[in-house]
Design an enzyme around this catalytic site. Sequence first.
Site, PDB file in Angstrom:
ATOM      1  NE  ARG A  17       9.686  38.557 -22.574  1.00  0.00           N
ATOM      2  CZ  ARG A  17       9.698  39.345 -21.068  1.00  0.00           C
ATOM      3  NH1 ARG A  17      10.271  39.903 -21.513  1.00  0.00           N
ATOM      4  NH2 ARG A  17       9.510  38.284 -19.627  1.00  0.00           N
ATOM      5  CE1 TYR A  30      17.758  43.508 -17.054  1.00  0.00           C
ATOM      6  CE2 TYR A  30      16.644  41.845 -16.147  1.00  0.00           C
ATOM      7  CZ  TYR A  30      16.333  43.186 -16.813  1.00  0.00           C
ATOM      8  OH  TYR A  30      15.356  43.326 -17.570  1.00  0.00           O
ATOM      9  CG  ASN A  53      13.722  38.422 -18.000  1.00  0.00           C
ATOM     10  OD1 ASN A  53      13.863  37.903 -18.823  1.00  0.00           O
ATOM     11  ND2 ASN A  53      12.878  38.192 -17.378  1.00  0.00           N
ATOM     12  CD  GLU A  65      12.901  41.792 -18.341  1.00  0.00           C
ATOM     13  OE1 GLU A  65      13.414  41.748 -17.599  1.00  0.00           O
ATOM     14  OE2 GLU A  65      11.441  41.451 -17.990  1.00  0.00           O
ATOM     15  CD  GLU A  85      12.425  39.554 -14.102  1.00  0.00           C
ATOM     16  OE1 GLU A  85      12.163  39.740 -12.733  1.00  0.00           O
ATOM     17  OE2 GLU A  85      13.398  39.436 -14.710  1.00  0.00           O
ATOM     18  CG  HIS A 137       5.986  41.741 -16.396  1.00  0.00           C
ATOM     19  ND1 HIS A 137       6.894  41.962 -17.922  1.00  0.00           N
ATOM     20  CD2 HIS A 137       7.415  42.334 -15.972  1.00  0.00           C
ATOM     21  CE1 HIS A 137       8.512  41.818 -17.168  1.00  0.00           C
ATOM     22  NE2 HIS A 137       8.247  42.399 -16.077  1.00  0.00           N
TER      23      HIS A 137
HETATM   24  C1  PNW Z   1      13.734  42.197 -13.877  1.00  0.00           C
HETATM   25  N1  PNW Z   1      16.869  41.458  -8.732  1.00  0.00           N
HETATM   26  O1  PNW Z   1      13.464  42.801 -12.761  1.00  0.00           O
HETATM   27  C2  PNW Z   1      12.043  42.700 -15.025  1.00  0.00           C
HETATM   28  O2  PNW Z   1      11.094  41.642 -15.516  1.00  0.00           O
HETATM   29  C3  PNW Z   1      11.941  44.525 -15.379  1.00  0.00           C
HETATM   30  O3  PNW Z   1      10.390  44.556 -15.355  1.00  0.00           O
HETATM   31  C4  PNW Z   1      12.688  45.142 -15.272  1.00  0.00           C
HETATM   32  O4  PNW Z   1      12.041  46.123 -15.190  1.00  0.00           O
HETATM   33  C5  PNW Z   1      14.301  44.840 -14.928  1.00  0.00           C
HETATM   34  O5  PNW Z   1      14.237  43.632 -14.742  1.00  0.00           O
HETATM   35  C6  PNW Z   1      14.801  46.206 -14.543  1.00  0.00           C
HETATM   36  O6  PNW Z   1      14.825  45.674 -13.427  1.00  0.00           O
HETATM   37  C7  PNW Z   1      14.336  42.159 -11.993  1.00  0.00           C
HETATM   38  O7  PNW Z   1      16.890  41.921  -7.930  1.00  0.00           O
HETATM   39  C8  PNW Z   1      14.301  43.029 -10.672  1.00  0.00           C
HETATM   40  O8  PNW Z   1      17.552  40.437  -9.026  1.00  0.00           O
HETATM   41  C9  PNW Z   1      14.889  42.822  -9.823  1.00  0.00           C
HETATM   42  C10 PNW Z   1      15.876  42.138 -10.011  1.00  0.00           C
HETATM   43  C11 PNW Z   1      15.857  41.336 -11.220  1.00  0.00           C
HETATM   44  C12 PNW Z   1      14.989  41.541 -12.359  1.00  0.00           C
END
Ligand code: PNW
Length: 461
Positions: A83, A303, A301, A367, A172, A127
Amino acid sequence: ATREQQALIDSLPQDFRWGVATAAYQIEGAVAEDGRTPSIWDTFCRVPSAIDNNDNGDVACDHYHRMPEDVGLIKELGADTYRFSVAWPRIQPGGKGPVNEAGMAFYDRLVDELLEKDLAPWLTLYHWDLPQELEDAGGWPSRDTAYRFADYSMLVFDRLSDRVKHWTTLNEPWCSAMHGYVHGVMAPGHRDFGAGVRAVHHLLLGHGLATQRMRAAAPEGTQFGITLNMGTSDAASDSLADREAARNADGMGVRIYLDPLVHGRYPSDVLSDIAVRGAALPIEDGDLSVISTPLDFLGVNYYFGQQYSGVDEQGSAVGEDGFPAQRPIPFGEPTTAMGWEILPGKFTELLTRIGRDYPGLPIFITENGSAFDDEPDESGFVADEGRTAYLASHLAAVAAARQQGADIRGYFAWSLLDNFEWAYGYAKRFGLVRVDYETQQRTIKQSGYYYRDTVRRVRGS
Ligand code: PNW
């Protein structure tokens, strides 16, 4: 991985799709080569102290010059899918007009290199690197940007749709709209709630316009999707204020995107939350039918998850901005180097919920990953226990969600390489492969070998 995690991971199907992910500005460098013009990120990186250490993407991982080597690494990691994103200002310098052949040639070569190695290209059109000229003309808060995005998308599609079967419009949109136009922490760095919600609608409109036009021109078997960053939003307690804070966070984080995309309407509670803040979505007749043009897949995605209090530190239900308070309360779990709590159970919750509320949409984890401050030992090896454990627990979480009925078809690790982590610069490392930014040397980390071995085992090869 624990034995329990291992058993879950081993329940993933043989035809599960395994990928690694990157984004153009985070890895390419070569920002002034072959006709590329500045994007909002080149500009934002010049704002003093906008980025940790005042880093920028001028060189990044120098991927633009090292692409074949990097494709080789994807293969070594055992992935079957890559990707990546296309830099709009390489394809259409200035954001308008005909294709820039020299810029397009890079992605043409990349796609050929991938196919030659039997890797499936998953292409993201946006992106975050909006051509600066389009920001100067109003950016995403301006409706015209949606039409410009559809034009740009068609330039890429016309060139690559004979070889690329999976197309993602946006990565995102929450980050583009909220971090970019409301929180001021990502390009273009504005702090204006009204601009942010206008950006939300125009990002979704751009997605719909581009998808409609590409689909009308698509060879059979081409698939279209969008990638959203999502988490869970729990209430920190049963109090009305906390439940309201959680509802609002979920509304602005998940439902404001998925409801119009899947059901063709914005949620009424979200519309009134926006009105309370004196703003409005700039919806015109017909927009929602464009936005809800059918999707073939949803990219998720993930996290972390959060729980919210509706009362600020002073005990007030009204924040300093005069609007209902919304304060994240930690669960008390360990965090990654980003300060994000490690919550694999919330990943399972999110995925089962998406599967339930938005049925019929195949899900790909486009992601997931973690940053840790790990360093190579004397031999150069990176024994990244934290990242490896995160990977194992989150793969197990995906498998658990599948067992509970969520239609998850693949997992793409963020990220192939350590790279330019936006406002955090090069200080935060998400790669399965270490990058030495002095020498540009790449070294597969322990987590990368763990990923390779896992893919092999699940595939039974
Ligand atoms: C994503 N949050 O960004 C992006 O798609 C990537 O490019 C980035 O490197 C990766 O996550 C890691 O940060 C985010 O604040 C940025 O919740 C911020 C958030 C979530 C995803």
